[in-house]
Enzyme design. Structure first.
Site, mmCIF file in Angstrom:
data_model
loop_
_atom_site.group_PDB
_atom_site.id
_atom_site.type_symbol
_atom_site.label_atom_id
_atom_site.label_comp_id
_atom_site.label_asym_id
_atom_site.label_seq_id
_atom_site.Cartn_x
_atom_site.Cartn_y
_atom_site.Cartn_z
ATOM 1 N N SER A 1 29.636 -12.724 -4.018
ATOM 2 C CA SER A 1 29.273 -13.849 -3.154
ATOM 3 C C SER A 1 29.542 -15.135 -3.916
ATOM 4 O O SER A 1 29.544 -15.122 -5.163
ATOM 5 C CB SER A 1 27.774 -13.743 -2.827
ATOM 6 O OG SER A 1 27.299 -14.947 -2.282
ATOM 7 N N TYR B 1 18.258 -13.290 -3.954
ATOM 8 C CA TYR B 1 19.551 -12.611 -3.822
ATOM 9 C C TYR B 1 20.520 -13.091 -4.916
ATOM 10 O O TYR B 1 21.305 -12.301 -5.457
ATOM 11 C CB TYR B 1 20.060 -12.965 -2.434
ATOM 12 C CG TYR B 1 21.476 -12.678 -2.038
ATOM 13 C CD1 TYR B 1 21.818 -11.469 -1.443
ATOM 14 C CD2 TYR B 1 22.479 -13.650 -2.163
ATOM 15 C CE1 TYR B 1 23.115 -11.224 -0.997
ATOM 16 C CE2 TYR B 1 23.770 -13.419 -1.719
ATOM 17 C CZ TYR B 1 24.077 -12.206 -1.144
ATOM 18 O OH TYR B 1 25.357 -11.972 -0.703
#
Ligand code: NDP
Length: 249
Positions: free
Chosen positions: A144, A163
Site C-alpha cells: 500500500s 494498518y
C-alpha cells in the site's frame, strides 16, 4: 506469458476486490489459480462467473491466513493436488479503524496477524516449494502507499492508523526476502505492489464518497501484477506504486 501456461499461482484473499481481479486475469492468461479466503461462497461465486472454458483452471480452498495451521493445510493440499507453487500473490488484508494508542490491542493483533504474519506464512511455504522444485517463481506482496516511506496519515481519517505498521512491516519482509533469495543464488523474483485508494469492500463508503472519481479500480492493480509477471526472466520489477490521478497522499 508463455512460460506461465498451466503454472500454479496462489492468491490469498481471492474472494473479492484486488485478489478476485488478479484471479480473473491470471486464469484468462492461462495459469492454474488457487484462490484462498475465508468466504468459500464468494470463491465459488467467482469460479461460476468465469468464462466456461476457463473455469477448470480456478481452484478454491478455504483458508484463514492468520492461522498458520490453516495455511499449512492449504499449501499441503496445493502440493498434493497441483504439484507445487510457481507464483504467490500475498493479497489478503484487513483494516480495523481507530487510534493506535486507544484501540483494543486485540484489533491491532488481528491486523498484524492477517496482513503481516499471513503473508510470512504463505511466503515461506511458496518459496520452499519453488526452491525444492528449482522453479524461478515469483512472489508478490500487495502492499500500500501506507507502507512506503513518505506516507503521511490523514489526521481526519483514522481507518489506517493500525494498518500502516502492518504494511511498513510488509515492505521490510519484501526487501529481506529479495536479499535472502539473491544470497541463495535463487532466480525467484519478488515484487511489491503499492496502490493508493482502490474501490473495493475494504474502503469505507464515506471514504469512497469523499474520493469521488479519484480512486483506482481493482483491475488497475491486477494489470500491474500481470505486467510484472510478464517481464522476461532476467527483469525484476521491484516495486510498482499506483495512485489514481489527483490522489493527494
Ligand atoms: P477486499 O476487502 O475486497 O479484499 C480483501 C480480501 O482479503 C478478501 O478476499 C478477504 O477474504 C481476504 N482476507 C481478509 N482476511 C483474511 C484472512 N484472515 N484469511 C484469508 N483471507 C482474508 O479489499 P482489497 O481487495 O482492497 O484488499 C486486498 C489487498 O489490497 C489488501 O492487502 C489491502 O491492504 C490492499 N490494499 C487495498 C487498497 C484499497 O484502497 N482497497 C489500497 C492499498 C492496498 P475473506 O473475507 O473471504 O477471507
Amino acid at each position: 506469458m508463455d512460460r506461465w501456461q498451466n503454472r500454479v499461482a496462489v492468491i490469498s484473499g481471492a474472494s473479492s476486490g484486488i485478489g478476485a481481479a488478479c484471479a480473473r486475469l491470471l486464469v484468462a492468461a492461462g495459469l492454474q489459480v488457487v484462490g484462498l479466503a475465508r468466504r468459500t461462497d464468494r470463491l465459488e461465486k467467482l469460479r461460476q462467473s468465469l468464462p466456461e472454458d476457463q473455469r477448470a483452471r480456478f481452484h478454491q480452498h478455504t483458508c484463514d491466513v492468520s492461522q498458520e495451521s490453516q495455511v499449512n493445510g492449504a499449501f499441503e493440499w496445493i502440493e498434493r493436488e497441483l504439484g507445487g507453487i510457481d507464483v504467490l500473490i500475498n493479497n489478503a488484508g484487513i483494516v480495523l479503524g481507530g487510534q493506535l494508542i486507544d484501540m483494543p490491542t486485540k484489533d491491532i493483533g488481528n491486523i498484524l496477524q492477517t496482513n503481516l504474519m499471513g503473508s510470512i506464512y504463505c511466503t515461506k511455504l511458496a518459496a520452499g516449494s519453488m526452491r525444492r522444485r528449482q522453479v524461478a517463481g515469483h512472489l508478490f506482496f500487495v502492499n500500500s502507499t501506507a507502507g512506503v516511506a513518505g506516507y503521511k496519515p490523514d489526521p481526519a481519517d483514522e481507518s489506517l492508523n493500525a494498518y500502516t505498521p502492518s504494511k511498513f512491516g510488509l515492505t521490510a519482509v519484501h526487501e529481506i526476502c529479495r536479499q535472502e533469495l539473491i544470497q541463495k543464488g535463487s532466480k525467484i523474483k519478488t515484487t511489491s505492489i503499492n496502490p493508493g485508494w482502490v474501490a473495493t469492500e475494504i474502503v469505507p463508503d464515506e471514504t469512497k464518497a469523499k474520493l469521488g472519481e479519484v480512486i483506482l479500480q481493482a483491475d488497475d492493480v491486477a494489470q500491474a501484477v500481470l505486467y510484472a509477471l510478464s517481464t522476461p526472466p532476467h527483469t525484476q520489477v521491484e516495486q510498482i506504486t499506483l495512485r489514481a490521478v489527483g490522489e493527494y497522499f
